[in-house]
Design an enzyme around this catalytic site. Structure first.
Site, short mmCIF file in Angstrom:
data_model
loop_
_atom_site.label_atom_id
_atom_site.label_comp_id
_atom_site.label_asym_id
_atom_site.label_seq_id
_atom_site.Cartn_x
_atom_site.Cartn_y
_atom_site.Cartn_z
CD GLU A 167 -2.89 -1.20 0.09
OE1 GLU A 167 -2.98 -0.19 -0.65
OE2 GLU A 167 -3.56 -2.23 -0.08
NE ARG A 208 -17.61 -3.95 1.44
CZ ARG A 208 -17.68 -5.21 1.88
NH1 ARG A 208 -18.83 -5.83 1.96
NH2 ARG A 208 -16.58 -5.87 2.24
CB CYS A 223 -6.36 -2.37 6.36
SG CYS A 223 -6.58 -4.11 6.83
CG HIS A 279 -4.60 -5.04 1.94
ND1 HIS A 279 -4.82 -3.69 1.77
CD2 HIS A 279 -5.41 -5.43 2.96
CE1 HIS A 279 -5.71 -3.28 2.67
NE2 HIS A 279 -6.09 -4.30 3.40
N1 PCA Z 1 -8.38 -6.47 6.47
C1 PCA Z 1 -9.30 -5.36 6.70
C2 PCA Z 1 -9.22 -5.07 8.17
C3 PCA Z 1 -8.55 -6.27 8.79
C4 PCA Z 1 -7.99 -7.02 7.66
O1 PCA Z 1 -7.27 -8.01 7.74
C5 PCA Z 1 -9.07 -4.16 5.78
O2 PCA Z 1 -8.57 -4.35 4.66
O3 PCA Z 1 -9.39 -3.04 6.16
#
Ligand code: PCA
Length: 204
Positions: free
Chosen positions: A78, A88, A141, A165
């Protein structure tokens, strides 16, 4: 060098979170760096306050947060955290902020401070899919990424901060209609190791 790496607990009806499974599988030392593991709740504000407490406790040189991104097929590094919370689905404590600023005093966005391109290259060299992403979403996140970058800015910390991610695990993807992309746990774990090696190599 000390690196704090975090995962999240399962959310949104899943039994596991691939981020936590992969973080748990990491060795405690990678490329001579000490790896401290943290496990955060998928809860707005609580995740970042626990991460900030871990930073205060361990004084890491770098913080690498990891989360699940359903629907993504590869490792995504990211680039940016934005100053908005817009959920959501409710988090694991039932909070569901809509169109809320994370910090009214903060800038619209912060860039992650990890060597993303080097990390992307390192994952690809292991023949695993990776790319730089320009949105960490607007859920927990992104909230964590933005909050840690804000914290480092306010307190003038040298700590490098970023977010990765990861896709669903194969076991999560099984039986989902329509089909969703996934990666195996060993591949996600290898990708995280490659990212940490690249991080160490660019900072030492
Ligand atoms: N993914 C979520 C929050 C916790 C996770 O593992 C996100 O992408 O916000």
């Amino acid at each position: 060098m000390t690196i704090l790496i975090t995962g999240f607990d399962p959310f949104g009806g899943e039994d596991i979170n691939p981020a936590t499974e992969a973080v748990r599988a990491l060795p405690d030392t990678i490329a001579d760096a000490r790896v401290i593991k943290g496990f955060l709740p998928t809860v707005f504000r609580e995740a970042s306050s626990q991460a900030i407490a871990l930073i205060a406790q361990h004084q890491p040189d770098a913080v690498l947060c990891v989360g699940q991104a359903a629907g993504r097929a590869g490792i995504t590094l990211e680039r940016v955290g934005i100053n908005i919370a817009d959920a959501r689905i409710p988090d694991n404590q039932g909070h569901q902020p809509v169109d809320e600023a994370i910090d009214r005093e903060g800038p619209a966005a912060y860039f992650a401070t990890l060597p993303l391109r080097a990390m992307e290259r390192a994952v690809k060299e292991a023949n695993l899919p990776a790319s730089i992403s320009n949105t960490a979403g607007t859920y927990v996140c992104n909230h964590l990424l933005y909050s840690l970058l804000r914290h480092a800015d306010i307190h003038q910390l040298n700590t490098q901060i970023g977010f990765i991610h990861v896709p669903y695990l194969d076991t999560q993807a099984e039986g989902k209609v329509p089909p969703v992309p996934f990666m195996s746990l060993p591949n996600i774990t290898t990708a995280l190791i490659r990212c940490i090696e690249a991080l160490v190599a660019t900072t030492t």
